[in-house]
Design a protein around this motif. Structure first.
Motif, PDB file in Angstrom:
ATOM      1  N   ALA A  14       0.915  -0.967  -0.114  1.00 13.71           N
ATOM      2  CA  ALA A  14       0.031  -0.067  -0.122  1.00 13.71           C
ATOM      3  C   ALA A  14       0.793   1.112  -0.206  1.00 13.71           C
ATOM      4  N   GLY A  15       0.484   2.150  -0.677  1.00 13.38           N
ATOM      5  CA  GLY A  15       1.247   3.491  -0.869  1.00 13.38           C
ATOM      6  C   GLY A  15       2.221   3.452  -2.241  1.00 13.38           C
ATOM      7  N   GLY A  16       2.631   2.231  -2.678  1.00 12.27           N
ATOM      8  CA  GLY A  16       3.531   2.136  -3.749  1.00 12.27           C
ATOM      9  C   GLY A  16       2.983   2.326  -4.994  1.00 12.27           C
ATOM     10  N   MET A  83      -0.033   3.918 -11.953  1.00 13.64           N
ATOM     11  CA  MET A  83      -0.730   3.892 -10.614  1.00 13.64           C
ATOM     12  C   MET A  83      -0.099   4.143  -9.314  1.00 13.64           C
ATOM     13  N   ASN A  84      -0.347   5.329  -8.573  1.00 13.98           N
ATOM     14  CA  ASN A  84       0.278   5.758  -7.519  1.00 13.98           C
ATOM     15  C   ASN A  84      -0.572   5.580  -6.255  1.00 13.98           C
ATOM     16  N   SER A  85       0.197   5.718  -5.067  1.00 18.21           N
ATOM     17  CA  SER A  85      -0.659   5.681  -3.814  1.00 18.21           C
ATOM     18  C   SER A  85      -1.493   4.528  -3.691  1.00 18.21           C
ATOM     19  N   LEU A  86      -1.209   3.453  -4.156  1.00 13.39           N
ATOM     20  CA  LEU A  86      -2.135   2.364  -4.259  1.00 13.39           C
ATOM     21  C   LEU A  86      -2.774   1.751  -2.813  1.00 13.39           C
ATOM     22  N   LYS A  87      -3.973   1.451  -3.128  1.00  9.09           N
ATOM     23  CA  LYS A  87      -4.434   1.156  -1.734  1.00  9.09           C
ATOM     24  C   LYS A  87      -4.928  -0.389  -1.989  1.00  9.09           C
ATOM     25  N   PRO A  88      -5.041  -1.220  -0.670  1.00  7.81           N
ATOM     26  CA  PRO A  88      -5.694  -2.635  -0.812  1.00  7.81           C
ATOM     27  C   PRO A  88      -6.937  -2.835  -1.811  1.00  7.81           C
ATOM     28  N   GLU A  89      -7.678  -1.633  -1.579  1.00 11.67           N
ATOM     29  CA  GLU A  89      -8.935  -1.914  -2.535  1.00 11.67           C
ATOM     30  C   GLU A  89      -8.723  -1.722  -4.064  1.00 11.67           C
TER      31      GLU A  89
END
Length: 128
Positions: A14-16, A83-89
């Protein structure tokens, strides 16, 4: 033979960030708007972004706006999803698709049913 081949998926925290690519062949890339969809386990497909045939206009749904960037390189017949600031969702299989849009300077909102060609998808997994 029409082909859309996605690549770049994988596991990220997450955040990657990840960058997906979609290489197109077998049709006139310049005449098509390109879309990105995703489908999470047990959920309906979600249209998340598209880019106009020229690459000059892009559209995003609210859930990814400000975090994802779609771009295209018409010389390489390739569309990208940064895709930045990736979240688990954001965990899902991501698909690229093409919709005939000759002469159109915009795109979106896009719908599953209007796409002419589909890739097979690439899995993105975001760990918490």
């Amino acid at each position: 033979e029409v082909q859309l081949v996605e690549s770049g998926g994988g596991l990220v925290q997450a955040g990657g960030s990840l960058r997906l690519s979609c290489a197109a062949s077998g049709f006139t890339f310049d005449d098509y708007a390109m879309g990105w969809f995703r489908q999470a386990p047990g959920k309906e497909p979600e249209a998340i972004s598209c880019i106009s045939p020229s690459g000059g206009f892009s559209y995003y749904v609210d859930s990814v706006k400000g975090r994802f960037i779609t771009s295209s390189d018409n010389a390489k017949n390739t569309v990208y999803l940064q895709m930045n600031s990736l979240k688990p969702e954001d965990t899902a299989v991501y698909y690229c698709a093409a919709a005939y849009a000759y002469g159109s300077s915009t795109c979106g909102p896009i719908d599953y049913y209007e796409m002419n060609y589909w890739g097979k998808g690439t899995l993105v997994t975001v760990s918490s």
